[in-house]
Design a protein around this motif. Structure first.
Motif, PDB file in Angstrom:
ATOM      1  N   LYS A   1      52.704  72.396 -16.332  1.00  0.00           N
ATOM      2  CA  LYS A   1      52.995  72.327 -17.763  1.00  0.00           C
ATOM      3  C   LYS A   1      53.936  73.469 -18.142  1.00  0.00           C
ATOM      4  N   ASN A   2      54.804  73.195 -19.074  1.00  0.00           N
ATOM      5  CA  ASN A   2      55.791  74.163 -19.579  1.00  0.00           C
ATOM      6  C   ASN A   2      56.727  74.657 -18.481  1.00  0.00           C
ATOM      7  N   GLN A   3      57.034  73.786 -17.537  1.00  0.00           N
ATOM      8  CA  GLN A   3      57.984  74.123 -16.491  1.00  0.00           C
ATOM      9  C   GLN A   3      59.036  73.024 -16.402  1.00  0.00           C
ATOM     10  N   THR A   4      60.208  73.393 -15.980  1.00  0.00           N
ATOM     11  CA  THR A   4      61.277  72.436 -15.739  1.00  0.00           C
ATOM     12  C   THR A   4      61.623  72.511 -14.257  1.00  0.00           C
ATOM     13  N   PRO A   5      61.591  71.372 -13.552  1.00  0.00           N
ATOM     14  CA  PRO A   5      61.907  71.441 -12.122  1.00  0.00           C
ATOM     15  C   PRO A   5      63.376  71.774 -11.881  1.00  0.00           C
ATOM     16  N   ALA A   6      63.627  72.359 -10.731  1.00  0.00           N
ATOM     17  CA  ALA A   6      65.010  72.658 -10.353  1.00  0.00           C
ATOM     18  C   ALA A   6      65.762  71.335 -10.214  1.00  0.00           C
ATOM     19  N   PRO A   7      67.041  71.331 -10.527  1.00  0.00           N
ATOM     20  CA  PRO A   7      67.818  70.081 -10.431  1.00  0.00           C
ATOM     21  C   PRO A   7      67.716  69.473  -9.027  1.00  0.00           C
ATOM     22  N   GLY A   8      67.366  68.202  -8.991  1.00  0.00           N
ATOM     23  CA  GLY A   8      67.268  67.491  -7.719  1.00  0.00           C
ATOM     24  C   GLY A   8      65.987  67.730  -6.946  1.00  0.00           C
ATOM     25  N   ARG A   9      65.079  68.521  -7.486  1.00  0.00           N
ATOM     26  CA  ARG A   9      63.827  68.815  -6.773  1.00  0.00           C
ATOM     27  C   ARG A   9      62.654  68.512  -7.699  1.00  0.00           C
ATOM     28  N   PRO A  10      61.877  67.485  -7.393  1.00  0.00           N
ATOM     29  CA  PRO A  10      60.712  67.174  -8.242  1.00  0.00           C
ATOM     30  C   PRO A  10      59.570  68.157  -7.965  1.00  0.00           C
ATOM     31  N   PHE A  11      58.610  68.165  -8.865  1.00  0.00           N
ATOM     32  CA  PHE A  11      57.418  68.973  -8.630  1.00  0.00           C
ATOM     33  C   PHE A  11      56.656  68.414  -7.445  1.00  0.00           C
ATOM     34  N   PRO A  12      55.981  69.265  -6.676  1.00  0.00           N
ATOM     35  CA  PRO A  12      55.188  68.748  -5.552  1.00  0.00           C
ATOM     36  C   PRO A  12      54.022  67.903  -6.077  1.00  0.00           C
ATOM     37  N   THR A  13      53.711  66.841  -5.352  1.00  0.00           N
ATOM     38  CA  THR A  13      52.583  65.988  -5.751  1.00  0.00           C
ATOM     39  C   THR A  13      51.300  66.435  -5.091  1.00  0.00           C
ATOM     40  N   HIS A  14      51.416  67.241  -4.051  1.00  0.00           N
ATOM     41  CA  HIS A  14      50.230  67.703  -3.332  1.00  0.00           C
ATOM     42  C   HIS A  14      50.394  69.184  -2.993  1.00  0.00           C
ATOM     43  N   LEU A  15      49.447  69.993  -3.388  1.00  0.00           N
ATOM     44  CA  LEU A  15      49.452  71.414  -3.058  1.00  0.00           C
ATOM     45  C   LEU A  15      48.543  71.645  -1.856  1.00  0.00           C
ATOM     46  N   THR A  16      48.920  72.557  -0.991  1.00  0.00           N
ATOM     47  CA  THR A  16      48.079  72.854   0.176  1.00  0.00           C
ATOM     48  C   THR A  16      46.819  73.590  -0.260  1.00  0.00           C
ATOM     49  N   ILE A  17      45.780  73.491   0.534  1.00  0.00           N
ATOM     50  CA  ILE A  17      44.515  74.158   0.206  1.00  0.00           C
ATOM     51  C   ILE A  17      44.703  75.671   0.178  1.00  0.00           C
ATOM     52  N   GLU A  18      45.522  76.201   1.068  1.00  0.00           N
ATOM     53  CA  GLU A  18      45.772  77.638   1.073  1.00  0.00           C
ATOM     54  C   GLU A  18      46.424  78.079  -0.229  1.00  0.00           C
ATOM     55  N   HIS A  19      47.388  77.297  -0.712  1.00  0.00           N
ATOM     56  CA  HIS A  19      48.076  77.624  -1.956  1.00  0.00           C
ATOM     57  C   HIS A  19      47.123  77.550  -3.147  1.00  0.00           C
ATOM     58  N   VAL A  20      46.275  76.542  -3.162  1.00  0.00           N
ATOM     59  CA  VAL A  20      45.330  76.380  -4.271  1.00  0.00           C
ATOM     60  C   VAL A  20      44.340  77.539  -4.303  1.00  0.00           C
TER      61      VAL A  20
END
Length: 181
Positions: free
Chosen positions: A94-113
């Motif tokens: 929320k409140n973020q704009t993705p970089a041009p040509g790069r969508p937000f990730p649909t799956h985050l790794t467990i380590e990242h979470v």
């Protein structure tokens, strides 16, 4: 007192049906128990997490009179107002704009979470006097999960396996000291 009553109901179900209650049914049970006490509520804000029958993760949040919803992440307690906006930003983007040509990730790794959760509570500890300086993160893996090795390697020494269920689900706890200023 409320947790004791829920555990009792789950035990009754296990004895009557010879299996554990599915997580969506536990959510409905908690909703019914809270709503039954709506005029003299328990005044608890519950969060229920687990694995659905199809192997997907589920988080349910409840208000004191039983309203609930399934979510991807939820914070409750003293620092909820600090932690939830951070999780909304980092998990829901929320409140973020993705970089041009790069969508937000649909799956985050467990380590990242897990790193996000540790960062959010570290931040809350620094800003809120009622938040403690230790953190326990419970991680539940489905029987088909391939992330167990990655999480145990990443948090070696601070992770402990609590249970392995009959269905092959595994529960770990990560104990982390938070920064003290």
């Amino acid at each position: 007192m409320f947790v004791k009553k829920v555990r009792q109901r789950l035990e009754w179900y296990r004895h009557a049906h010879a299996k554990d209650m599915p997580i969506h049914a536990i959510a409905r049970l908690i909703q019914t128990m809270l709503y039954a006490r709506r005029f003299f509520p328990y005044y608890v804000y519950n969060i229920l997490g687990g694995i659905e029958e199809d192997g997907t993760g589920a988080v349910y949040s409840f208000d004191p009179v039983g309203s609930y919803e399934r979510e991807a992440c939820r914070a409750a307690g003293a620092a909820q107002s600090l932690v939830q906006p951070f999780l909304d930003n980092q998990i829901y983007f929320k409140n973020q704009t993705p970089a041009p040509g790069r969508p937000f990730p649909t799956h985050l790794t467990i380590e990242h979470v897990v790193d996000l959760v540790i960062d959010s509570f570290t931040s809350a500890t620094e800003r809120h006097i009622e938040v403690g300086d230790g953190l326990e993160i419970y991680v539940v893996f489905s029987r088909a999960s391939e992330n167990v090795q990655a999480i145990t390697n990443r948090f070696y020494g601070s992770i402990q396996e609590l249970t392995a269920t009959r269905d092959g689900e595994r529960v770990f706890v990560i104990r982390q000291e938070l920064k003290k200023d």
